[in-house]
Design a protein around this motif. Structure first.
Motif, mmCIF file in Angstrom:
data_model
loop_
_atom_site.group_PDB
_atom_site.id
_atom_site.type_symbol
_atom_site.label_atom_id
_atom_site.label_comp_id
_atom_site.label_asym_id
_atom_site.label_seq_id
_atom_site.Cartn_x
_atom_site.Cartn_y
_atom_site.Cartn_z
ATOM 1 N N VAL A 1 -0.592 5.711 -7.614
ATOM 2 C CA VAL A 1 -0.365 4.260 -7.654
ATOM 3 C C VAL A 1 0.748 4.284 -6.893
ATOM 4 O O VAL A 1 1.846 4.815 -6.966
ATOM 5 N N HIS A 2 0.728 3.127 -5.805
ATOM 6 C CA HIS A 2 1.767 2.891 -4.824
ATOM 7 C C HIS A 2 1.878 1.640 -4.548
ATOM 8 O O HIS A 2 1.228 0.905 -3.715
ATOM 9 N N PRO A 3 2.696 0.812 -5.366
ATOM 10 C CA PRO A 3 2.849 -0.795 -5.106
ATOM 11 C C PRO A 3 3.809 -1.198 -4.240
ATOM 12 O O PRO A 3 4.452 -2.342 -4.613
ATOM 13 N N GLU B 1 5.907 -0.925 4.097
ATOM 14 C CA GLU B 1 5.623 0.377 4.864
ATOM 15 C C GLU B 1 5.328 0.277 6.059
ATOM 16 O O GLU B 1 4.857 -0.464 6.474
ATOM 17 N N GLY B 2 5.879 1.468 6.721
ATOM 18 C CA GLY B 2 5.427 1.456 8.087
ATOM 19 C C GLY B 2 3.877 2.266 8.136
ATOM 20 O O GLY B 2 3.111 1.534 9.131
ATOM 21 N N LEU B 3 3.549 3.132 7.236
ATOM 22 C CA LEU B 3 2.375 3.336 7.142
ATOM 23 C C LEU B 3 1.864 3.888 5.974
ATOM 24 O O LEU B 3 0.738 3.489 5.327
ATOM 25 N N GLY B 4 2.967 4.587 5.335
ATOM 26 C CA GLY B 4 2.585 5.035 3.918
ATOM 27 C C GLY B 4 2.367 6.442 3.539
ATOM 28 O O GLY B 4 1.275 6.919 3.410
ATOM 29 N N MET B 5 3.171 7.412 3.993
ATOM 30 C CA MET B 5 2.797 8.601 4.210
ATOM 31 C C MET B 5 2.596 9.389 2.713
ATOM 32 O O MET B 5 1.586 10.246 2.398
ATOM 33 N N ALA B 6 3.128 8.852 1.845
ATOM 34 C CA ALA B 6 3.003 9.291 0.292
ATOM 35 C C ALA B 6 1.510 9.123 -0.033
ATOM 36 O O ALA B 6 0.881 9.936 -0.650
ATOM 37 N N ILE B 7 0.940 7.996 0.448
ATOM 38 C CA ILE B 7 -0.571 7.671 0.019
ATOM 39 C C ILE B 7 -1.474 8.581 0.864
ATOM 40 O O ILE B 7 -2.382 9.172 0.394
ATOM 41 N N ILE B 8 -1.245 8.920 2.028
ATOM 42 C CA ILE B 8 -2.084 9.922 2.864
ATOM 43 C C ILE B 8 -1.985 11.314 2.088
ATOM 44 O O ILE B 8 -2.825 11.799 2.129
ATOM 45 N N GLU B 9 -0.716 11.693 1.712
ATOM 46 C CA GLU B 9 -0.510 12.801 1.192
ATOM 47 C C GLU B 9 -1.392 12.974 -0.226
ATOM 48 O O GLU B 9 -2.148 14.016 -0.571
ATOM 49 N N ALA B 10 -1.221 11.822 -1.008
ATOM 50 C CA ALA B 10 -1.889 11.817 -2.022
ATOM 51 C C ALA B 10 -3.510 11.692 -1.812
ATOM 52 O O ALA B 10 -4.299 12.628 -2.440
ATOM 53 N N MET B 11 -4.095 11.332 -0.766
ATOM 54 C CA MET B 11 -5.452 11.339 -0.617
ATOM 55 C C MET B 11 -5.857 12.687 -0.112
ATOM 56 O O MET B 11 -7.043 13.010 -0.471
ATOM 57 N N ILE C 1 -0.240 0.176 5.056
ATOM 58 C CA ILE C 1 -1.153 0.709 4.177
ATOM 59 C C ILE C 1 -2.338 0.303 4.508
ATOM 60 O O ILE C 1 -3.466 0.800 4.315
ATOM 61 N N ILE C 2 -2.571 -1.051 4.982
ATOM 62 C CA ILE C 2 -4.154 -1.500 5.276
ATOM 63 C C ILE C 2 -4.602 -0.559 6.259
ATOM 64 O O ILE C 2 -5.763 -0.462 6.287
ATOM 65 N N ASP C 3 -3.967 -0.097 7.158
ATOM 66 C CA ASP C 3 -4.504 1.013 8.204
ATOM 67 C C ASP C 3 -5.043 1.973 7.557
ATOM 68 O O ASP C 3 -6.058 2.528 8.032
ATOM 69 N N ILE C 4 -4.514 2.544 6.481
ATOM 70 C CA ILE C 4 -4.874 3.629 5.802
ATOM 71 C C ILE C 4 -6.416 3.443 5.115
ATOM 72 O O ILE C 4 -7.390 4.338 5.229
ATOM 73 N N PHE C 5 -6.651 2.205 4.585
ATOM 74 C CA PHE C 5 -7.763 1.826 3.741
ATOM 75 C C PHE C 5 -8.925 1.312 4.861
ATOM 76 O O PHE C 5 -9.869 0.784 4.349
ATOM 77 N N ASN C 6 -8.671 1.432 6.066
ATOM 78 C CA ASN C 6 -9.578 0.839 7.012
ATOM 79 C C ASN C 6 -10.679 1.830 7.104
ATOM 80 O O ASN C 6 -10.733 2.408 8.197
#
Length: 391
Positions: A288-290, A294-304, A318-323
């Protein structure tokens, strides 16, 4: 990759080209920098890391054709513009016969734009890693004066690109390139099971573990996560929350958890070294990342990359990651603990098999779009195309 390698063989410089990769100090060392520097060294460039302050011996990125040097300033000296700093950087550039300068932050860029005058530097790159870089009138005015010297501005997400183009009327879109940050996807694919990871971290072996790995600072909105989890915990005794990281808000967040009566259900793990992060992620069921910025959200990319479904906020970067048309998690509005709690409850109720399927789709998505190989390939290609054509 074979096509890329063939391109290198035909276009890479015949003699090593000296590049200066400018960072504030060694605390700014990141995996993404090291991956790029290694890629440059392998491709016929001679990269030198330049630190403005601190000891270059503290660098974790030297070796294998990469060296480092420090201007020897104090942090206080670097914080304010000083012609002495420009002169020291100018002399460093001349002494090391630098042809390409790559600035990683705004202050290094300002100093470098002046220091390269009267040197052999033919190419200036600037990487922007967050929105809000041109956040005030002074910064916008300075950047608009120097941006014509920049051969290419590299943005780590489409949101960062939009922010830069909106705030600088002098920055030509044709001189902006988006290169997503990349990670070593292999680092998150290892044999340890969830049970073993939980034992190693002294976490509950049974139950559903939500978690986050991030600095404990305002932009990451841990307080929103605590309030959301408090709502989840009311009806889900099997739910726990894991928070890894340190920062200025640590004591305040622990008090907040106590005030919400969830202290026994929240585990503050403290700071974790990069090599320890995969173990933390392996212990979780949902990331969970609230964050509110973010510039990109590296922690999210690592978790995925670790195969976790992710709940994140609809924030720039973060929107770019979920594209992707695939379901790789969920996005919720920022600063809304009630909506976040609802999403957390939704994932809590999903079957384990469905969670694993979502995580696998997220893992594949990251490998496709956010690998270090992809990032290095695009960056080195840009060096070859722009950094050698003026030689």
């Amino acid at each position: 990759m074979p096509l890329f390698k063939k391109m290198f063989e035909t276009l890479m410089p015949k003699a090593p080209i000296n590049c200066l990769y400018l960072l504030d100090d060694s605390s700014r060392d990141k995996h993404v920098h090291y991956y790029v520097l290694k890629g440059l060294a392998r491709s016929g460039f001679n990269p030198l890391i330049g630190y403005f302050y601190g000891d270059s011996n503290d660098s974790r990125m030297t070796g294998n054709g990469i060296s480092a040097i420090s201007l020897g300033l104090t942090k206080k000296q670097f914080r304010h513009f000083n012609p002495f700093t420009v002169l020291k950087l100018h002399n460093l550039i001349k002494r090391n016969h630098i042809s390409i300068v790559h600035c990683q932050r705004y202050r290094p860029l300002v100093n470098a734009s002046l220091a390269i005058m009267g040197t052999d530097v033919s190419t200036l790159f600037y990487t922007v890693r967050a929105t809000g870089t041109l956040r005030n009138v002074h910064r916008r005015a300075v950047f608009n004066r120097i941006c014509k010297k920049i051969d290419r501005t590299i943005c780590i997400s489409n949101s960062v690109e939009d922010d830069m183009l909106y705030n600088s009327k002098s920055l030509a879109p044709s001189k902006v390139t988006v290169i997503f940050n990349g990670i070593d996807t292999n680092a998150y694919d290892f044999a340890m099971g969830q049970e073993e990871a939980r034992k190693r971290l002294n976490l509950p072996e049974k139950g559903f573990l939500f978690g986050i790995v991030a600095r404990l600072k305002k932009a990451k909105a841990h307080n929103i996560l605590l309030h959301a989890f408090a709502q989840v915990a009311e009806t889900a005794p099997e739910a726990f929350l894991v928070i890894a990281g340190d920062g200025p808000l640590e004591k305040k967040l622990k008090r907040e958890a106590d005030d919400l009566h969830i202290t026994s259900r929240v585990f503050f793990l403290g700071p974790k070294k990069p090599e320890e992060v995969p173990v933390v992620l392996r212990a979780l069921d949902c990331f969970v990342h609230p964050s509110i910025r973010e510039g990109l959200g590296m922690a999210i990319i690592e978790a995925m990359s670790a195969g976790l479904p992710v709940i994140a906020t609809e924030t720039d970067g973060i929107i770019d990651i979920f594209n992707t048309p695939e379901t790789i998690g969920a996005m919720v509005p920022s600063n809304d603990s009630a909506v976040l709690a609802k999403s957390m409850n939704d994932f809590l109720k999903k079957e384990r098999l469905e969670l694993k399927l979502i995580g696998k789709k997220a893992q594949y998505h990251v490998a496709e779009k956010f690998s270090r190989e992809r990032m290095v390939e695009k960056t080195v290609s840009m060096y070859i195309q722009l950094g050698t054509q003026k030689k």
